[in-house]
Design an enzyme around this catalytic site. Structure first.
Site, PDB file in Angstrom:
ATOM      1  N   HIS A 160       9.956  -4.575  11.613  1.00 11.77           N
ATOM      2  CA  HIS A 160       9.163  -3.747  10.707  1.00 11.77           C
ATOM      3  C   HIS A 160       7.904  -3.315  11.456  1.00 11.77           C
ATOM      4  CE1 HIS A 160       7.113  -7.629  10.308  1.00 11.77           C
ATOM      5  NE2 HIS A 160       6.043  -6.949   9.920  1.00 11.77           N
ATOM      6  N   GLU A 176       4.016  -2.387  15.951  1.00 16.38           N
ATOM      7  CA  GLU A 176       2.798  -3.190  16.046  1.00 16.38           C
ATOM      8  C   GLU A 176       2.464  -3.500  17.502  1.00 16.38           C
ATOM      9  OE1 GLU A 176       3.474  -6.607  13.553  1.00 16.38           O
ATOM     10  OE2 GLU A 176       4.087  -5.342  11.862  1.00 16.38           O
TER      11      GLU A 176
END
Length: 274
Positions: free
Chosen positions: A115, A133
């Site tokens: 994610h 990220e």
């Protein structure tokens, strides 16, 4: 020599699904114990390799997962929420290198619990470069002139790191079978591996260049549904691309883009249904 360590949770040894990383779930306390032990492996190896200061930033969810009472006594811990720079809070140009441990693959890609920030994000781009990220955090480190010298996590996170950062050291602690199934090393084996890889990364740090971000980055975020995009587009300076779930933001620099991303994703989470 100062070493910065950002510790996420989804890429920690043996953690395979939400029950390990959500504070309200069955296996969370086991997960945070293993997470703390894994952070200690990095810290101990960094000190043994010559670091005189190690700063650790808890980078998962509410960012209060690491058990400070069990951490190496000579480290400093940044813990809690809200942080203006989230997963890279406290990172600046005084560090010789950054280590990302417990990291995972970006949204929409193969990898355990993959994610990007929230589960409502499908993709984030900086100009034309897709980042998760890991990539976004590496850009912030690069803005400060700090190379990301090591990434530890699942096999897909390692592949993502190697594609973005030439000569980065990676430590694969588990292999992805599906998004919620892994083939994992045991914690003791992982700690041994991470100590070896951290020592190698510090030794080779001069061969890793900072990931330099563009001067005036255009950030684009694709959300999972239209309502999330509508909420994110309420932030001043954004533009919602018509008939899509993509919202863009023209930033002055990568730091402004990062903080804009935090605001946009927090707003997007106000839409909780599909």
């Amino acid at each position: 020599m100062k070493v910065y360590v950002s510790v996420d949770m989804e890429g920690i040894t043996g953690l395979a699904d939400e029950t390990h990383v959500n504070s309200s779930k069955l296996n969370y306390e086991r997960g945070r114990k293993i997470m703390t032990e894994e952070a200690n492996a990095v810290i101990e190896a960094a000190f043994e390799a010559g670091a005189n200061e190690v700063v650790v930033n808890d980078s998962h969810s509410k960012m209060n997962n690491l058990l400070i009472e069990n951490l190496h006594p000579d480290t400093q811990l940044i813990t809690g929420d809200v942080k203006p720079y989230s997963m890279v809070q406290g990172l600046d140009g005084s560090f010789s290198g950054a280590v990302f441990t417990g990291y995972h693959a970006r949204a929409s890609k193969k990898g355990v619990m993959s994610h990007t920030m929230i589960f409502g994000v499908r993709e984030i781009w900086i100009n034309d470069v897709a980042v998760g990220e890991l990539g976004f955090n590496a850009y912030v480190a690069g803005y400060h002139g700090v190379p990301v010298i090591m990434v530890a996590g699942d096999d897909q996170a390692a592949m993502e790191a190697e594609a973005l950062i030439p000569n980065v050291t990676t430590a694969v602690v588990k292999e992805t079978i599906s998004r919620s199934v892994v083939k994992s090393l045991t914690p003791s084996k992982t700690q041994q591996l991470i100590k070896e890889k951290t020592a190698l990364a510090i030794k080779n740090r001069e061969h890793v260049k900072p990931l330099t971000p563009p001067d005036r980055p255009l950030m684009a975020i694709e959300f999972a549904n239209y309502g999330q995009a509508e909420w994110a587009a309420l932030m001043p300076g954004t533009e919602h691309k018509e008939n899509t779930t993509i919202v863009t933001f023209q930033a002055r620099d990568i730091l402004e883009a990062y903080r804009a991303m935090l605001v946009m994703t927090e707003l997007a989470m106000r839409t909780t249904f599909c």
